[in-house]
Design a protein around this motif. Structure first.
Motif, short mmCIF file in Angstrom:
data_model
loop_
_atom_site.label_atom_id
_atom_site.label_comp_id
_atom_site.label_asym_id
_atom_site.label_seq_id
_atom_site.Cartn_x
_atom_site.Cartn_y
_atom_site.Cartn_z
N SER A 11 0.81 -1.22 0.00
CA SER A 11 0.00 0.00 0.00
C SER A 11 0.84 1.27 0.00
O SER A 11 0.32 2.36 0.20
N VAL A 12 2.15 1.15 -0.24
CA VAL A 12 3.01 2.34 -0.17
C VAL A 12 2.76 3.26 -1.37
O VAL A 12 2.56 4.46 -1.20
N ASP A 130 8.63 4.06 5.49
CA ASP A 130 8.58 3.97 6.95
C ASP A 130 9.73 4.74 7.59
O ASP A 130 9.56 5.39 8.63
N MET A 133 8.77 8.40 7.37
CA MET A 133 7.72 8.75 8.31
C MET A 133 8.24 8.84 9.74
O MET A 133 7.85 9.73 10.50
N HIS A 137 8.01 12.33 11.89
CA HIS A 137 7.37 12.49 13.20
C HIS A 137 8.35 13.04 14.23
O HIS A 137 8.00 13.92 15.03
N GLN A 157 -3.61 5.49 1.14
CA GLN A 157 -3.20 5.17 2.52
C GLN A 157 -1.93 5.91 2.91
O GLN A 157 -1.84 6.49 4.00
N SER A 158 -0.92 5.90 2.02
CA SER A 158 0.34 6.57 2.36
C SER A 158 0.16 8.09 2.36
O SER A 158 0.77 8.79 3.18
N GLN A 160 -2.54 9.72 3.24
CA GLN A 160 -3.20 10.06 4.50
C GLN A 160 -2.23 9.99 5.69
O GLN A 160 -2.36 10.74 6.65
N ARG A 161 -1.25 9.10 5.59
CA ARG A 161 -0.24 9.02 6.65
C ARG A 161 0.69 10.23 6.64
O ARG A 161 1.09 10.73 7.69
N ILE A 162 1.03 10.70 5.45
CA ILE A 162 2.05 11.74 5.36
C ILE A 162 1.48 13.15 5.52
O ILE A 162 2.18 14.07 5.95
N ASN A 196 -3.58 13.42 -5.96
CA ASN A 196 -2.75 13.71 -4.79
C ASN A 196 -2.38 15.19 -4.70
O ASN A 196 -2.29 15.74 -3.59
#
Length: 611
Positions: A11-12, A130, A133, A137, A157-158, A160-162, A196
């Motif tokens: 999902s990256v 990863d 990320m 953080h 997915q990635s 939304q994470r970033i 994006n």
């Protein structure tokens, strides 16, 4: 396939590779372990060094500020003519030149170097997501900004994470067509990137769009501007004039004036459009969209890079034009300082350094990428990039460097053959020049008339070896690989001959016409003595410099000396590349001798594949 084998979708990035147990996806950077996709080489960095943010390049986010560049290896794409190919495809991720740092150690490096933030540059953070990320953080907790350069092929997915930790991004668009993305390995086409961009803008991330201009995509880039305008007219667009490297077709390279003309058209659609890879261009400056005043002055700073020279901003929030007080879309205060990256460190000059090493090793006949990596490791692990930068500026040091590389990998005989050939040819050229009349005053430019390369560079050394006088050495020049000067300075030097670098180059005809348009009164223009080597990238970096030296001698002493460069190139290519020379097949790569050159799939051999 056994029913017990777990197949998981990664999902990256948007490619969503289906990966079987113990296997990796297309990029080779993630592995399926027990049904969980994890990064294969976490917390490993090829480079972690301070840069000015324009080196990234990023033009509207805290201009002039210092950031810590971090780079790993690998990419989820495989773009033709990639400027980062040496680290994306050729550097082994398990090399001893790769350093392991924890997120806290990266943050400490940023603090020690007075950086305002962290930026992931040169290869894509999607190859080490990863790791990125975790650092992002940690940076946010430390009060630092976070940014990256990326092809933007994030999965939902990635992305939304970033989004919560990303402050700025240089997003490289490959085109608007699905075909342009398929050519790079983006198998779901262009739609995910456009999605994006909209989500990043809506999420408050500062976006700058980078796009490559080739001879075939002018209309597509104008359509891209119209697409970006629908999102925001304030999004800066960086036009990267195409440099044909690796397997790229040299015919795709536009002239500087063609890219500048496109930029002028794009500026009628968007407020902020810039031209890169074009030394001396004024299209790196930021203009107030209302009154036209220059508010940020910049200069060329190597491939894909810029350098802030002067900021004229009203120092209130939001930052505005000091002339008409209109907002100018700059995030953060502009700051001009004397900080400069070390030799070959920071941005894409680092990849060119590795490619210069590769060019020597290919010419002595190395048979595997592993041998190239071994020499890279020796330089990087022993902090010898400064030595490399010094050694490639003089012929005697260059020859010693060839032999030292040969010793390192057990190729002494082949290295001595190459060094001996270059030395003998150089002596032949020097001897012929010594019998000629005069010592012509020579100016070496890059791209445009005002961009003066540094006096200590190799091109000027070749001029002196041929008996000429390098006027570049009479100017105090900083920058990388030089800087723009005022034309009245050039007029006082009054060169008889002008050479244009054959790496990031320009046509002598366009160069001459610009000199005439600007009223440049020097003998070289008066007598139409403006030249560039007919063989790309043959006056710096690659062992092909011997062909560039012949061209310098031919043009400096026209009518007194003549080296048949085509015949000499045929001999050089046969001896050291095992291939015939065809001008149409030679691009601007230092390392690869032509666009069809390939590493052999079998260890011990190299091949030239059919086009």
């Amino acid at each position: 396939m056994s029913g017990n084998v777990s197949v998981v979708s990664c999902s990256v990035c948007e490619n969503s590779c289906l990966i079987s147990e113990g296997e990796s996806g297309i990029c080779g950077r993630y592995i399926n372990q027990g049904g969980v996709i994890s990064e294969r080489y976490p917390n490993r960095y090829l480079l972690a060094c301070p840069i000015r943010i324009e080196t990234m390049p990023m033009l509207h986010f805290h201009p002039g500020a210092r950031f810590l560049q971090v780079s790993t290896v690998g990419c989820n794409f495989n773009c033709p003519g990639c400027i980062s190919a040496v680290i994306v495809r050729e550097m082994n991720p398990q090399s001893r030149a790769i350093h392991e740092f924890s997120p806290d150690e990266i943050i400490e490096k940023a603090r020690q170097n007075g950086c305002r933030g962290i930026t992931f540059v040169m290869n894509d953070p999607l190859a080490a997501f990863d790791t990125f990320m975790a650092v992002a953080h940690a940076a946010k907790e430390a009060g630092l900004y976070v940014g990256c350069s990326s092809n933007g092929y994030f999965s939902l997915q990635s992305l939304q994470r970033i989004l919560p930790v990303l402050d700025f991004i240089n997003l490289g668009i490959k085109g608007l067509s699905d075909e342009s993305y398929h050519a790079c390995g983006g198998y779901k086409g262009a739609a995910p990137v456009l999605r994006n961009i909209r989500m990043l803008h809506k999420g408050g991330v500062h976006i700058e769009i980078a796009c490559i201009h080739t001879t075939k995509n002018t209309e597509e880039l104008l359509e891209l501007c119209r697409t970006i305008k629908d999102i925001s007219t304030d999004i800066p667009v960086q036009i990267m004039r195409f440099i044909p490297l690796e397997g790229a077709d040299p015919r795709l390279e536009p002239l500087i004036r063609e890219t500048e003309s496109l930029c002028g058209k794009m500026r009628k659609i968007l407020d902020y459009v810039y031209v890169f890879n074009s030394p001396g261009t004024h299209y790196l400056n930021t203009l107030c969209p209302d009154c036209g005043k220059i508010v940020l002055h910049r200069d060329f700073y190597g491939p894909m890079g810029a350098r802030l020279k002067k900021a004229s901003l009203a120092q209130v929030e939001p930052l505005s034009c000091p002339n008409c007080h209109s907002p100018i879309g700059i995030c953060g205060m502009g700051h001009v300082s004397d900080f400069r990256e070390k030799d070959f460190q920071g941005g894409y000059p680092f990849t060119r350094a590795l490619e210069i090493v590769e060019s020597v090793l290919i010419a002595i006949g190395v048979e595997s990428k592993a041998e190239v990596v071994r020499v890279w490791e020796d330089l990087l692990c022993n902090n010898r990039l400064h030595d490399l930068h010094h050694n490639i500026q003089r012929v005697d040091k260059y020859l010693e460097m060839i032999k030292s590389f040969g010793d390192l990998i057990g190729w002494r005989e082949k290295a001595e053959q190459l060094a001996g050939y270059l030395e003998a040819k150089a002596e032949e050229i020097k001897s012929a020049c010594s019998k000629c009349h005069g010592s012509p005053r020579v100016y070496y430019a890059m791209g445009k008339p005002a961009f003066c390369i540094k006096g200590e560079r190799f091109e000027n050394h070749l001029v002196e070896l041929c008996g000429g006088t390098s006027v570049n050495k009479e100017i105090e020049v900083r920058g990388r690989p030089g800087m723009s000067i005022e034309l009245d300075v050039l007029e006082k030097l009054n060169p008889e001959i002008i050479f244009i670098s054959s790496f990031i180059s320009n046509s002598p005809e366009d160069f001459y016409h610009e000199c005439v348009e600007k009223g440049l009164k020097v003998d070289a223009v008066k007598n139409s003595r403006i030249y560039t080597s007919p063989v790309p990238s043959s006056d710096f970096g690659s062992p092909k410099w011997i062909l560039g030296m012949m061209n310098i001698a031919n043009e400096m002493y026209k009518g007194e000396i003549y080296f048949n460069i085509n015949e000499e190139a045929q001999e050089f290519y046969k001896l050291f590349y095992g291939a015939s020379f065809d001008m149409k097949d030679v691009n601007r790569s230092f390392g690869k001798p032509n666009m069809s050159w390939k590493w052999s799939p079998k260890p011990g051999k190299i091949t030239t594949a059919p086009i």
